[in-house]
Design a protein around this motif. Structure first.
Motif, PDB file in Angstrom:
ATOM      1  N   SER A  37       0.754  -1.298   0.103  1.00  0.00           N
ATOM      2  CA  SER A  37       0.069  -0.038   0.037  1.00  0.00           C
ATOM      3  C   SER A  37       0.743   1.295  -0.230  1.00  0.00           C
ATOM      4  O   SER A  37       0.451   2.132  -0.601  1.00  0.00           O
ATOM      5  CB  SER A  37      -1.113   0.176   1.206  1.00  0.00           C
ATOM      6  N   ASP A  38       2.015   1.234   0.794  1.00  0.00           N
ATOM      7  CA  ASP A  38       3.025   2.308   0.924  1.00  0.00           C
ATOM      8  C   ASP A  38       3.974   2.432  -0.368  1.00  0.00           C
ATOM      9  O   ASP A  38       4.782   3.316  -0.536  1.00  0.00           O
ATOM     10  CB  ASP A  38       3.492   2.371   1.890  1.00  0.00           C
ATOM     11  N   GLU A  39       3.799   1.253  -1.056  1.00  0.00           N
ATOM     12  CA  GLU A  39       4.730   1.300  -2.371  1.00  0.00           C
ATOM     13  C   GLU A  39       6.368   1.074  -1.868  1.00  0.00           C
ATOM     14  O   GLU A  39       7.274   1.741  -2.526  1.00  0.00           O
ATOM     15  CB  GLU A  39       4.621   2.282  -3.389  1.00  0.00           C
ATOM     16  N   THR A  40       6.817   0.583  -0.723  1.00  0.00           N
ATOM     17  CA  THR A  40       7.729   0.377  -0.555  1.00  0.00           C
ATOM     18  C   THR A  40       8.478  -1.294  -0.538  1.00  0.00           C
ATOM     19  O   THR A  40       7.917  -1.868   0.191  1.00  0.00           O
ATOM     20  CB  THR A  40       8.130   0.774   1.304  1.00  0.00           C
ATOM     21  N   LEU A  41       9.564  -1.102  -1.386  1.00  0.00           N
ATOM     22  CA  LEU A  41      10.015  -2.773  -1.695  1.00  0.00           C
ATOM     23  C   LEU A  41      10.631  -3.390  -0.614  1.00  0.00           C
ATOM     24  O   LEU A  41      10.458  -4.513  -0.468  1.00  0.00           O
ATOM     25  CB  LEU A  41      10.800  -2.580  -3.068  1.00  0.00           C
ATOM     26  N   ALA A  42      11.387  -2.340   0.187  1.00  0.00           N
ATOM     27  CA  ALA A  42      12.052  -3.101   1.283  1.00  0.00           C
ATOM     28  C   ALA A  42      11.081  -3.546   2.270  1.00  0.00           C
ATOM     29  O   ALA A  42      11.404  -4.574   2.723  1.00  0.00           O
ATOM     30  CB  ALA A  42      13.077  -1.997   1.914  1.00  0.00           C
ATOM     31  N   LEU A  43      10.094  -2.765   2.846  1.00  0.00           N
ATOM     32  CA  LEU A  43       9.404  -3.414   3.818  1.00  0.00           C
ATOM     33  C   LEU A  43       8.495  -4.906   3.167  1.00  0.00           C
ATOM     34  O   LEU A  43       8.255  -5.583   3.730  1.00  0.00           O
ATOM     35  CB  LEU A  43       8.109  -2.338   3.984  1.00  0.00           C
ATOM     36  N   PHE A  44       8.100  -4.577   1.786  1.00  0.00           N
ATOM     37  CA  PHE A  44       7.407  -5.832   1.387  1.00  0.00           C
ATOM     38  C   PHE A  44       8.210  -7.067   1.238  1.00  0.00           C
ATOM     39  O   PHE A  44       7.748  -8.115   1.532  1.00  0.00           O
ATOM     40  CB  PHE A  44       6.922  -5.509  -0.249  1.00  0.00           C
ATOM     41  N   GLY A  45       9.533  -6.817   0.853  1.00  0.00           N
ATOM     42  CA  GLY A  45      10.608  -7.835   0.808  1.00  0.00           C
ATOM     43  C   GLY A  45      10.774  -8.540   2.244  1.00  0.00           C
ATOM     44  O   GLY A  45      10.812  -9.710   2.256  1.00  0.00           O
ATOM     45  N   PHE A  46      10.691  -7.587   3.276  1.00  0.00           N
ATOM     46  CA  PHE A  46      11.123  -7.840   4.585  1.00  0.00           C
ATOM     47  C   PHE A  46       9.815  -8.842   5.075  1.00  0.00           C
ATOM     48  O   PHE A  46      10.222  -9.856   5.626  1.00  0.00           O
ATOM     49  CB  PHE A  46      11.126  -6.559   5.503  1.00  0.00           C
ATOM     50  N   GLY A  47       8.555  -8.331   4.657  1.00  0.00           N
ATOM     51  CA  GLY A  47       7.459  -9.299   4.996  1.00  0.00           C
ATOM     52  C   GLY A  47       7.419 -10.656   4.426  1.00  0.00           C
ATOM     53  O   GLY A  47       7.146 -11.522   5.070  1.00  0.00           O
ATOM     54  N   VAL A  48       7.617 -10.603   3.090  1.00  0.00           N
ATOM     55  CA  VAL A  48       7.873 -12.030   2.155  1.00  0.00           C
ATOM     56  C   VAL A  48       8.926 -12.901   3.217  1.00  0.00           C
ATOM     57  O   VAL A  48       8.571 -13.909   3.399  1.00  0.00           O
ATOM     58  CB  VAL A  48       8.120 -11.847   0.788  1.00  0.00           C
ATOM     59  N   PRO A 111       8.560   5.453  -2.372  1.00  0.00           N
ATOM     60  CA  PRO A 111       7.354   5.094  -1.533  1.00  0.00           C
ATOM     61  C   PRO A 111       6.755   6.461  -1.267  1.00  0.00           C
ATOM     62  O   PRO A 111       7.145   7.444  -1.123  1.00  0.00           O
ATOM     63  CB  PRO A 111       8.318   4.662  -0.388  1.00  0.00           C
ATOM     64  N   GLU A 112       5.549   5.931  -0.618  1.00  0.00           N
ATOM     65  CA  GLU A 112       4.621   7.219  -0.239  1.00  0.00           C
ATOM     66  C   GLU A 112       5.032   7.576   1.129  1.00  0.00           C
ATOM     67  O   GLU A 112       5.152   8.669   1.702  1.00  0.00           O
ATOM     68  CB  GLU A 112       3.128   6.884  -0.107  1.00  0.00           C
ATOM     69  N   THR A 113       5.421   6.637   1.876  1.00  0.00           N
ATOM     70  CA  THR A 113       6.005   6.831   3.637  1.00  0.00           C
ATOM     71  C   THR A 113       6.546   5.636   3.869  1.00  0.00           C
ATOM     72  O   THR A 113       6.305   4.621   3.357  1.00  0.00           O
ATOM     73  CB  THR A 113       4.968   7.135   4.400  1.00  0.00           C
TER      74      THR A 113
END
Length: 214
Positions: A37-48, A111-113
């Motif tokens: 939702s915030d378009e942050t690849l680092a956070l998304f990858g961290f979650g995966v 990212p948006e934020t």
């Protein structure tokens, strides 16, 4: 070590393993949702990566259950399969993050934020540090290489949390372009390293791990 004391420590190791599974599941859900939702690849990858660590945690929990029943000398089929699935998932994550970072840089996406990334990273650092110390302590008391190696896996998650914190913090404060993509590449490197180690451990079948992560 007395049998009663041994079983108590094994039960504690199992509790730590269950906490790891539950925490990583929640962390994965929150991180992938806000990462998308915030378009942050680092956070998304961290979650995966957190979801993949759940697979690894299930393998360790299964191993501890076996240790409670009798002495074990090598991994069983379930644990080997879990390692192979974990390794494959980490390799896929590595490729996805590299491609995603390349696309983000080419499209100049930002990212948006990254506030959520900062919050999750701080919570993860505190949680992983506690789990690492406790797993290492109980692993040494039980003289169990698999539990000690699992502690080192948790330490890797600790380092990943710092990568997320640094990249998210720098972007939120200074809005430096591409820092989120660079952070995701740092996560990709650790994912590749963990994936390689998972396959090595699955191949060896031995409980004595030469690598830092079982």
């Amino acid at each position: 070590m007395e049998t009663t004391d041994f079983n108590k420590k094994l039960n504690y190791a199992l509790i730590l393993s269950v906490i790891t599974i539950i925490y990583n599941t929640l962390e994965g859900l929150v991180s992938t949702f806000f990462g998308a939702s915030d378009e942050t690849l680092a956070l998304f990858g961290f979650g995966v990566d957190s979801f993949v660590e759940v697979l690894s945690g299930i393998g360790i929990a299964h191993m501890i259950f076996r240790m409670k029943r009798s002495e074990i000398k090598e991994r069983d089929r379930f644990e080997i399969t879990a390692l192979r699935i974990t390794g494959s998932a980490l390799y896929i994550l590595t490729i996805g993050l590299i491609v995603g970072a390349g696309i983000a840089i080419l499209n100049k996406s930002e990212p948006e934020t990254t506030v959520v990334g900062i919050i999750i990273a701080v919570i993860s650092i505190l949680t992983m540090y506690f789990l690492y110390r406790e797993k290492l302590k109980v692993g040494e008391k039980l003289q169990s290489q698999p539990i000690i190696s699992d502690a080192k896996c948790t330490k890797t998650c600790f380092y990943l949390s710092f990568i997320l914190l640094i990249s998210s913090g720098i972007y939120e404060i200074w809005h430096i372009p591409y820092i989120d993509a660079i952070g995701s590449l740092g996560i990709a490197w650790y994912a590749f390293k963990e994936g390689r180690e998972a396959f090595q451990n699955a191949k060896s079948k031995s409980l004595s791990c030469a690598s830092n992560c079982c």
